[in-house]
Enzyme design. Structure first.
Site, PDB file in Angstrom:
ATOM      1  N   CYS A 119      -0.294  82.501 -17.982  1.00 20.29           N
ATOM      2  CA  CYS A 119       0.534  81.889 -17.049  1.00 20.29           C
ATOM      3  C   CYS A 119       1.734  82.628 -16.798  1.00 20.29           C
ATOM      4  CB  CYS A 119       1.053  80.408 -17.581  1.00 20.29           C
ATOM      5  SG  CYS A 119      -0.302  79.469 -17.439  1.00 20.29           S
ATOM      6  N   ASN A 121      -4.226  85.336 -12.486  1.00 18.79           N
ATOM      7  CA  ASN A 121      -4.473  84.320 -13.679  1.00 18.79           C
ATOM      8  C   ASN A 121      -4.880  82.916 -13.093  1.00 18.79           C
ATOM      9  OD1 ASN A 121      -4.830  83.698 -16.645  1.00 18.79           O
ATOM     10  ND2 ASN A 121      -3.119  82.672 -15.904  1.00 18.79           N
ATOM     11  N   GLU A 122      -6.010  82.435 -13.361  1.00 21.31           N
ATOM     12  CA  GLU A 122      -6.262  81.175 -12.997  1.00 21.31           C
ATOM     13  C   GLU A 122      -5.720  80.646 -11.793  1.00 21.31           C
ATOM     14  OE1 GLU A 122      -4.791  78.536 -16.493  1.00 21.31           O
ATOM     15  OE2 GLU A 122      -6.147  79.354 -17.747  1.00 21.31           O
ATOM     16  N   GLU A 172      -0.541  87.190 -24.760  1.00 24.48           N
ATOM     17  CA  GLU A 172       0.361  86.816 -23.605  1.00 24.48           C
ATOM     18  C   GLU A 172       1.491  86.514 -24.236  1.00 24.48           C
ATOM     19  OE1 GLU A 172      -0.701  83.110 -21.920  1.00 24.48           O
ATOM     20  OE2 GLU A 172       1.064  83.387 -20.399  1.00 24.48           O
TER      21      GLU A 172
END
Ligand code: AHR
Length: 799
Positions: A243, A360-361, A45
């Protein structure tokens, strides 16, 4: 199916002075399923300055003066004692291009101007290793001067220099090769525009770049950091977040199309982890890196949802098209629109992108509505692409049913140990599992041995269940030691070096000792109780302003442990975590920053049973407020969260379990809150009404976790054993179906003196595995596994 466990007296085995006992039976005669060939990979990331100032080795910090960077990270002085005509300024009158709207205007005048940039806490110069200096420059007609470019060591001495001149009125790239005569990891770049009384002109600079000429496999990445990844032998490479893919809002979400081609034409983007990202490490470079690592690329694409907003459904077409175009860029023929760009950017052959993660999430109704749009469009055109859905709050979209689901686990060491059996009971008919992110993040310092042991225990469960768990990755991968936005992180670096956490050793030991076929394992070992929760009390907010008053903490015998009317002593003795704007006025504790994870704590870390009473009021913002309890360590976040998740839920969050109900908080209204902790019983009252009343599960972990595989090529049995006890565990190992080991075995052991031991830049291998040779007397033997250890036994058997 759960494995049988022999429960012995836990207290006996918890004591340091006694060696615990265990048995492990490996069914070598009854092999199980193949080990997933993609099981162990990495997740990169753009977090913690892991790209800029890290893997992407640009030495200049803020090379293009865009966004929040402005003039930051540069210092300006005059070349002589006299003042410059004017300090350099940002200029927008004639941008380099549409993406690079600001340049630096230097008017040296008679005094001249000196510009310095220290890079990311120092530039690493290596004697004899060339650096490429590049700048885009233009000048006014009356500018007659030159630009001297110098590399300085940490004492300020010039260790390489060169000069550029002949600037015209149009933007032009100029280059220099500079080779330092001395090594220094804390060097700087200095640009000098000498003064001249007759010179009234201005010089404009942009994209001021200094990059090492030698990079990993010649593809532009920092050699030692890329090699640190490569040494993990990752089977897949998930990128670019996290994130970071979502962004705080849609305008700041990751858009791969703005990250390809000429670096001067990429859109800089404010990174959610607190910096301005150059995007020098763009979509093309990620795909190239995956290829260079020999790893399967897994691109995580934004699903039209950010942390705060979702793209309206009627505008989702462009987002779905982005996903289709990303596939075409990676795989399309060179005469396709996007495939031709890939070829132009240096890679005519396809990259073979076969796995895409959608979001993502992300979760909830917004995700459920957007997931099918991607699946339908992508599967219609590319049925060969595997699409991964997100799991969020234990739910994933079911229409259409995903082939694979991405689960994330961050917890205390014991939390991950306890999840070592999670997949034993998973539905084999449901989607395959990608454990896209996991790590011990609580009670593990900056990444200590105990954390690594928690992860190792969890990983034995992933390996044993790799018929369903197809891929797994530790998260996050990198941090610059000077910018730990998230901690711990597997690989910690500064300008010149790096060290791996003990977790890095664990990752490497698993991926280097995978084997190809699982062998069923039965473990009999003691269960150890997880320490009862204890700790301080407090209040917290998340993207919300709130007030708190009349706080009282009472012991079961009625004794007041703490009381505050927020007068007199104000916030004396309180600990504030995560920043925030806390103040005390008129008997009220007020928090007025709308940021995440803001907490204020008071009390004794050893407090166990108590009742908390207080009043709370939301002033403005997206959520409600939190009452914190049992926060022994700063990273504990045990809490009653009222109006969490965008003011939709009321939840009690414990170390290993949650209770979540619908619930929201009204702005401006004072609420009476009461939390009672009585042994395992947790009760919460809101305005006198009991809203949570449940027993916390009694937690234990096993002493020994194990998994076994066979390496068909070498004929070895590979047995991985994790001892979570503080002291040694005497273990009898029984290799069923093996007549006799066919040669000496090898044991590789990772442990250290203390569970909280850590590696560091100064002691990068304080915790590192050692290997010993063993002569086994037969298929049944005993071994003492040290406390807090991972041991890999490679036992040769006749093929
Ligand atoms: O790995 C760090 C962060 O953890 C990732 O950005 C996010 O996906 C998760 O919450």
């Amino acid at each position: 199916m759960k494995r049988p466990v022999l429960l012995l007296a836990a207290a006996l085995f918890a004591a340091h002075t006694f060696a615990a006992q265990a048995t492990i039976s490996v069914r070598a005669d009854n092999p199980g399923h193949p080990v997933s060939p993609r099981l162990w990979g990495v997740f990169f990331e753009d977090i913690n300055l892991s790209a800029d100032g890290g893997l992407y080795p640009e030495l200049v910090r803020n090379r293009s003066f865009e966004g929040s960077d402005g003039l930051r990270f540069w210092t300006f002085t005059s070349a002589s004692k006299a003042a410059t005509e004017a300090a350099p300024t940002l200029d927008e009158s004639r941008p380099l291009n549409a993406f690079n709207r600001h340049s630096l205007q230097v008017r040296p005048g008679a005094a001249g101007c000196v510009l310095e940039n220290p890079g990311y806490w120092g530039m690493n110069f290596v004697a004899g290793e060339a650096c490429a200096f590049r700048v885009a420059a233009r000048a006014t007609d009356d500018f007659k001067g030159a630009l001297r470019v110098e590399l300085l060591d940490s004492a300020g001495a010039v260790i390489a220099s060169g000069e550029l001149s002949g600037f015209g009125k149009d933007w032009k790239q100029q280059t220099l090769t500079l080779t330092p005569t001395k090594s220094d990891p804390r060097g700087k770049l200095r640009l000098v525009v000498p003064g001249d009384a007759s010179d009234k002109g201005a010089l404009f600079l942009d994209m001021i770049s200094l990059l090492p000429v030698k990079t990993w496999k010649g593809h532009g990445l920092r050699e030692d950091l890329a090699e640190a990844m490569n040494a993990l032998k990752p089977a897949f490479f998930r990128f670019p977040g996290g994130c970071w893919v979502e962004g705080e809002n849609i305008a700041r979400a990751y858009q791969w199309k703005t990250t390809i081609g000429d670096v001067a034409s990429r859109t800089q983007l404010e990174n959610i982890w607190d910096y301005n990202a150059t995007q020098g490490l763009g979509y093309h470079e990620y795909l190239q890196l995956a290829e260079d690592l020999g790893a399967e690329p897994v691109f995580c694409i934004n699903v039209g949802m950010s942390h705060r907003e979702s793209v309206p459904l009627d505008r989702m077409g462009a987002w779905v098209q982005d996903a289709l175009d990303a596939i075409e860029y990676a795989n399309g023929p060179v005469d396709s629109v996007w495939g031709s760009l890939r070829a132009k950017n240096g890679h005519p052959a396809p990259f073979n992108l076969r796995i895409l993660e959608i979001g993502n999430e992300n979760g909830g109704p917004d995700y459920a509505a957007r997931w099918p749009l991607f699946v339908k469009a992508i599967k219609a055109k590319h049925p060969e692409i595997t699409l991964i859905a997100n799991l969020w709050f234990n739910k994933y979209p079911k229409d259409p049913m995903p082939e694979m689901v991405d689960e994330h686990y961050y917890d205390a060491p014991e939390g991950l140990m306890r999840r070592a059996t999670l997949y034993d009971g998973y539905d084999r008919k449901g989607p395959k599992i990608f454990v896209g992110e996991y790590a011990v993040t609580k009670r593990a310092g900056l990444g200590n041995l105990r954390g690594a042991i928690g992860e190792a225990a969890f990983m034995t469960g992933l390996e044993r269940n790799s018929d369903i768990v197809m891929m797994a990755a530790y998260a996050p991968l990198f941090t610059n030691v000077h910018h730990r936005a998230w901690s711990p992180d597997l690989i910690n670096f500064d300008s010149a070096g790096w060290y791996g956490l003990p977790s890095y050793q664990v990752q490497q030991l698993f991926s280097h000792n995978t084997g190809d076929t699982t062998l069923p394992v039965e473990v009999q070992s003691a269960e150890l109780p997880v320490e009862d929760p204890r700790g301080r009390v407090g209040v917290g907010t998340w993207n919300t302003q709130a007030e708190f008053k009349d706080l009282k903490v009472t012991a079961p015998d009625g004794k007041v442990l703490f009381a505050s009317d927020f007068a007199g002593k104000g916030t004396e003795g309180w600990t504030f975590l995560g920043g925030g704007e806390w103040s005390v006025k008129d008997g009220v504790l007020r928090q007025t920053a709308e940021k995440q994870k803001l907490r204020a704590l008071i009390g004794d870390p050893s407090w166990k049973d108590y009742t908390i009473e207080l009043k709370a009021r939301k002033l403005t913002g997206r959520e409600g407020f939190m009452v914190l309890f049992h926060n022994k360590h700063d990273e504990d976040r045990t809490a009653w969260n009222l109006g969490g998740w965008d003011n939709k839920y009321d939840a009690v969050l414990l170390a290993d379990s949650d209770e979540r109900k619908d619930g929201s908080i009204e702005t401006g209204r004072w609420y009476d809150l009461r939390v009672q902790l009585d042994g395992d019983q947790v009760r919460c009252w809101l305005d006198g009404k009991l809203v949570h009343d449940f027993r916390r599960p009694h937690l234990t972990v096993r002493t020994i976790y194990a998994s076994a595989t066979r390496d068909t090529a070498t004929g070895e049995i590979i047995l991985k054993v994790v001892n979570t006890a503080a002291g040694p565990t005497e273990t009898t190992i029984n290799l069923e179906g093996v007549a006799q080991p066919s040669g000496p075995a090898r044991a590789t052991v990772l442990t250290s003196e203390k569970p909280d031991d850590e590696n560091s830049l100064a002691e990068p291998r304080k915790i590192a595995p050692h290997t010993e040779e063993l002569t086994l007397t037969g298929p049944r033997f005993t071994r003492s596994f040290p406390g807090n250890s991972l041991t890999i036994l490679r036992i040769p058997t006749t093929k």
